[in-house]
Design an enzyme around this catalytic site. Structure first.
Site, mmCIF file in Angstrom:
data_model
loop_
_atom_site.group_PDB
_atom_site.id
_atom_site.type_symbol
_atom_site.label_atom_id
_atom_site.label_comp_id
_atom_site.label_asym_id
_atom_site.label_seq_id
_atom_site.Cartn_x
_atom_site.Cartn_y
_atom_site.Cartn_z
ATOM 1 N N GLY A 232 2.955 -1.139 4.290
ATOM 2 C CA GLY A 232 3.031 0.294 4.041
ATOM 3 C C GLY A 232 4.471 0.714 3.775
ATOM 4 O O GLY A 232 4.988 0.560 2.667
ATOM 5 N N LYS B 207 0.169 4.244 -0.141
ATOM 6 C CA LYS B 207 -0.433 5.448 0.463
ATOM 7 C C LYS B 207 -0.188 6.639 -0.472
ATOM 8 O O LYS B 207 -0.198 6.452 -1.689
ATOM 9 C CB LYS B 207 0.110 5.634 1.876
ATOM 10 N N SER C 242 3.495 -2.339 10.352
ATOM 11 C CA SER C 242 4.939 -2.429 10.606
ATOM 12 C C SER C 242 5.521 -3.798 10.257
ATOM 13 O O SER C 242 6.417 -4.295 10.938
ATOM 14 C CB SER C 242 5.266 -2.061 12.063
ATOM 15 N N GLU D 241 -6.798 4.676 7.738
ATOM 16 C CA GLU D 241 -6.565 6.107 7.497
ATOM 17 C C GLU D 241 -7.786 6.752 6.836
ATOM 18 O O GLU D 241 -8.088 7.922 7.082
ATOM 19 C CB GLU D 241 -5.282 6.285 6.653
ATOM 20 N N HIS E 105 -9.499 1.271 4.676
ATOM 21 C CA HIS E 105 -8.215 1.408 5.379
ATOM 22 C C HIS E 105 -8.415 2.335 6.578
ATOM 23 O O HIS E 105 -9.192 3.289 6.517
ATOM 24 C CB HIS E 105 -7.147 1.972 4.433
ATOM 25 N N GLY F 7 2.627 2.091 10.934
ATOM 26 C CA GLY F 7 3.602 3.167 10.840
ATOM 27 C C GLY F 7 4.280 3.510 12.159
ATOM 28 O O GLY F 7 4.924 4.551 12.280
ATOM 29 N N ASN G 165 0.878 -1.173 0.000
ATOM 30 C CA ASN G 165 0.000 0.000 0.000
ATOM 31 C C ASN G 165 0.917 1.225 0.000
ATOM 32 O O ASN G 165 1.520 1.540 1.015
ATOM 33 C CB ASN G 165 -0.900 -0.020 1.240
ATOM 34 N N GLU H 242 -5.425 -4.921 10.334
ATOM 35 C CA GLU H 242 -4.405 -3.902 10.548
ATOM 36 C C GLU H 242 -4.692 -3.171 11.860
ATOM 37 O O GLU H 242 -5.471 -2.198 11.863
ATOM 38 C CB GLU H 242 -4.413 -2.892 9.393
#
Ligand code: 13P
Length: 248
Positions: free
Chosen positions: A232, A11, A211, A96, A94, A172, A9, A166
């Protein structure tokens, strides 16, 4: 036996030059690793993926999709448009997007249904925040996220889903879920799927994201219900991304 799947991903990262370097690095380093792999890129770069990945084993897709088929929806991208550029996958829900764009469980479920109807494979993302985990709400939260999706699709469509667990606190942050924490969540998600369609549930890929790196990928992927990764940061460097695929 479920074939492992590793999806990057990106992003909101990349430009045309860096994308070409990353994609060609991935393609050149892919051996017969026995895992499927894909990249989910910002929508403007889908055409670049189509041009540079067609004929390679690497699939591509988007990070979001509109629930609308077309019309006056400024800024939205439809499932048909993703299809037009050869997308295989689209991320739905997702964390986010849930956090910064206030996407509800119901909206994510609608997006999933729209993606399925267009022949795309939705990668439905679920996961709890740190506060929810500490409050003992993990199971309730991720089951509710999944349940909304299951209510929006037909039982026989379950086989066409990919799920991604996730945990928000692992994204992250460098704090990966332990293999046991991840496995427990994955097993629970599969049990939720099985309540709707036992046979399909056994075949659905459930990816872990948060991560994941070459150093921790092997132990995570060795868990019985972890069928791959949604990556990510480590997907932005071909050596790290390949290292994770190799760990499979
Ligand atoms: P990181 O791998 O950077 O933690 O991100 C995970 C993620 O959000 C993938 O969708």
């Amino acid at each position: 036996m479920r074939q492992k799947l590793v999806i990057g991903n990106w992003k909101m990262n990349g430009n045309r030059a860096s994308n070409t370097a990353l994609l060609s690095g991935i393609v050149a380093g892919l051996n017969d690793f026995g895992a499927d792999c894909a990249v989910c890129v910002p929508a403007p770069y889908l055409a670049q993926c189509q041009a540079e990945l067609a004929g390679t084993p690497v699939r591509w897709g988007a990070q979001d999709v509109s629930i609308h088929a077309g019309g006056a929806y400024t800024g939205e991208v439809s499932a048909a448009m993703l299809q037009d550029f050869g997308s295989t996958y689209v991320l739905c829900g997702h964390s986010e997007r849930r956090a910064y764009h206030h996407e509800s469980n119901e909206l994510v479920a609608q997006k999933t249904a729209v993606a399925l109807a267009a022949g795309l494979t939705p990668v439905v993302c679920v996961g709890e925040s740190l506060e929810q985990r500490e409050a003992g709400q993990t199971e309730q939260v991720i089951c509710a996220q999944l349940q909304a999706v299951l209510e929006a699709i037909a039982p026989q469509q379950i086989a066409d889903l990919v799920l991604a667990y996730e945990p928000v606190w692992a994204i992250g942050t460098g704090k990966t879920a332990t293999p046991q924490i991840a496995q427990d969540a994955h097993r629970l998600l599969r049990a939720c799927l099985a309540q709707r369609h036992a046979e399909a549930a056994a075949g659905v890929k459930i990816l872990y994201g948060g991560s994941m790196k070459p150093e921790n990928a092997k132990e995570l992927m060795a868990q019985p219900d972890i069928d791959g990764g949604l990556i990510g940061g480590a997907a932005l460097k071909s050596s790290d991304f390949l290292g994770i695929i190799q760990a499979v």
